[in-house]
Write an enzyme that holds these catalytic residues in place. Structure first.
Site, short mmCIF file in Angstrom:
data_model
loop_
_atom_site.label_atom_id
_atom_site.label_comp_id
_atom_site.label_asym_id
_atom_site.label_seq_id
_atom_site.Cartn_x
_atom_site.Cartn_y
_atom_site.Cartn_z
N LYS A 46 37.70 -129.94 -22.28
CA LYS A 46 39.13 -129.72 -22.43
C LYS A 46 39.45 -128.30 -22.92
CE LYS A 46 40.44 -134.51 -22.65
NZ LYS A 46 39.10 -135.12 -22.43
C1 LIG Z 1 38.78 -136.02 -21.46
C2 LIG Z 1 37.33 -136.24 -21.17
C3 LIG Z 1 36.91 -136.87 -19.96
C4 LIG Z 1 37.87 -137.42 -18.94
O1 LIG Z 1 38.58 -136.42 -18.26
P1 LIG Z 1 39.90 -136.78 -17.44
O2 LIG Z 1 40.49 -135.48 -17.08
O3 LIG Z 1 40.76 -137.57 -18.40
O4 LIG Z 1 39.49 -137.59 -16.27
C5 LIG Z 1 35.53 -136.99 -19.73
N1 LIG Z 1 34.64 -136.56 -20.64
C6 LIG Z 1 35.00 -135.98 -21.80
C7 LIG Z 1 33.96 -135.55 -22.76
C8 LIG Z 1 36.36 -135.79 -22.11
O5 LIG Z 1 36.72 -135.21 -23.27
#
Ligand SMILES: *Cc1c(COP(=O)(O)O)cnc(C)c1O
Length: 470
Positions: free
Chosen positions: A113
């Site tokens: 993120k």
């Molecule tokens: C947020 C997240 C996901 C999922 O991503 P999306 O965009 O919600 O599909 C997968 N792995 C980790 C470690 C995350 O923080």
């Protein structure tokens, strides 16, 4: 480039107008009026570019209301080796022949993120300074999103963050990550309740439109278009690392929850990046896998949403999924509104038509799911065979990616977090302590800054009012 809502009735708007927004006024999600097309000559020209230079080229196709020199400066100060660990920013790590991990989790909070949120912080500060506005970001978190938002917005002028989290329920590491921030524009509110209480309070406060307007309340959730756009860049970067020329195709496997990460892959593929398959990998919360297998999208109740060892994928509905369905049904806003506005509200889900279902392969999507035991097995296998330690979410992506592996086509599995973040499960799988980056060693001992509040809307509003006055 202008942006429209998946449900049709918002006027088309320029990038900077939707930058600070979540949902469109009609409840839909923003998408560009058309995906800019990238041909082989452009791909060849982009191939040798550095990550920030590539990001600038791609963002320029979507953003025409920020002067080029400013945009260039913003991406250059965001995507640095200092923040993301390497000059490549998202380097590939080869496992067995043709299988790669693409590292997206070397940013400040050790999860993918950061890739988008760090850019969002720079864009927000820039845009708020231009317009003389302020923004008070209100959010609820059980871990990854909150910390990524705080690390992106810390010290940014014009922005404050009010982040609610369930008191005493995050891991000590997650608490330390967030609560050790000493920046005065970051406010950690530990709510005496569970995550749903935090989310309910955020909804109630944002639902009070007078309060929301008076105090410039906004969000940074995963439906924000700028976040998605920032993620498009690493699909191009991964493609260039894994290939030599644009006649080659690659597949991507993406650990998925809210469909934000993989939706960026869909955008990249729609622009003409030679992606074959987009593999949606879920955990036990298999809303998306069910859809891609059956054409049925069924939102889960909280009682049907499992707490798993890949917790950032524990979702009951996939909040970005509407974007793909809009494209799947030929960009028909009435149809999208009928499915996401009416059918979900009335029946908790929908089924696409056989014609729509038959079109899914032309978008490259396939799927699969992974369970706790399989996750542990994949972590063990990857450690024993390659000496590489992966986190639980990446393990889901690798397990499902292997199931869709095709001879001669590289499979890039997106690494979405570092194992240090989910050390308990690494301990369970391998009996070892997941190593931490040097900057994170001992963070549990740092002084913590957070305010404990009861699960009460008025108390949170009061806190915000007191702290935005200054
Ligand atoms: C947020 C997240 C996901 C999922 O991503 P999306 O965009 O919600 O599909 C997968 N792995 C980790 C470690 C995350 O923080």
């Amino acid at each position: 480039m202008k942006y429209l809502s998946t449900r049709g009735d918002a006027p088309a708007r320029p990038f900077c107008e939707i930058l600070l927004e979540g949902l469109a006024p009609d409840g839909g999600l923003y998408l560009p009026q058309a995906y800019p097309q990238v041909d082989a000559a452009t791909l060849a020209r982009w191939r040798p570019l550095s990550y920030p230079a590539l990001a600038f080229e791609i963002l320029s196709l979507y953003i025409d209301d920020i002067p080029a020199a400013d945009l260039k400066h913003l991406v250059e100060k965001t995507y640095t080796a200092e923040v993301f660990g390497t000059p490549q920013i998202t380097p590939l790590k080869a496992l067995d022949e043709g299988v790669y991990l693409q590292a997206l989790s070397n940013g400040p909070t050790l999860a993918f993120k950061d890739m988008a949120m760090q850019l969002l912080g720079a864009l927000f500060e820039y845009q708020l300074a231009r317009t003389g506005q302020q923004l008070n970001i209100l959010g609820a978190t059980s871990g990854d999103t909150g910390s990524a938002a705080e690390y992106a917005m810390r010290g940014k002028r014009g922005v404050r963050v009010f982040m609610l989290s369930p008191h005493g329920r995050m891991s000590p590491f997650q608490q330390a990550q967030m609560f050790s921030l000493q920046d005065p524009n970051i406010h950690n509110l530990a709510i005496e309740g569970v995550f749903d209480d935090c989310q309910d309070i955020v909804k109630a406060v944002s639902g009070d439109l007078a309060f929301k307007q008076r105090h410039c309340i906004g969000t940074v959730n995963s439906i924000n278009w700028a976040r998605l756009l920032a993620q498009v860049v690493y699909y191009f970067a991964g493609y260039f690392h894994a290939t030599r020329e644009a006649t080659e195709i690659v597949d991507f496997s993406v650990p998925s929850g809210n469909f934000g990460n993989i939706c960026a892959g869909h955008v990249a593929r729609s622009m003409g990046l030679p992606i074959g398959q987009l593999v949606a990998a879920t955990n036990e919360n298999d809303v998306l896998d069910e859809f891609f297998r059956s054409g049925r999208y069924r939102v889960r109740k909280s009682s049907e949403t499992f707490e798993t060892s890949s917790p950032s994928m524990d979702i009951s509905k996939a909040s970005n999924f509407e974007r793909f369905v809009f494209d799947l049904c030929g960009r028909d806003p009435q149809r999208t509104a009928a499915l996401f506005g009416d059918a979900i509200t009335r029946e908790g889900g929908f089924r696409v038509t056989p014609e729509e279902f038959a079109r899914i392969p032309s978008f490259g999507f396939v799927s699969g799911s992974s369970r706790h035991e399989e996750r542990l097995g994949t972590i063990r296998d990857t450690w024993r065979r390659f000496g590489t330690l992966i986190d639980t979410h990446t393990a889901d992506g690798l397990k499902v990616g292997r199931e869709h592996r095709r001879a001669g086509v590289p499979m890039l599995v997106l690494e979405t977090a570092l194992p240090a973040k989910f050390a308990e499960t690494i301990q369970e799988a391998l009996g070892i302590e997941a190593p931490r980056p040097a900057a994170m060693v001992g963070i549990e001992n740092l002084p913590k800054r957070c305010t404990v509040l009861p699960p009460d809307v008025q108390a949170v509003k009061h806190y915000i009012r007191e702290h935005v006055a200054a």
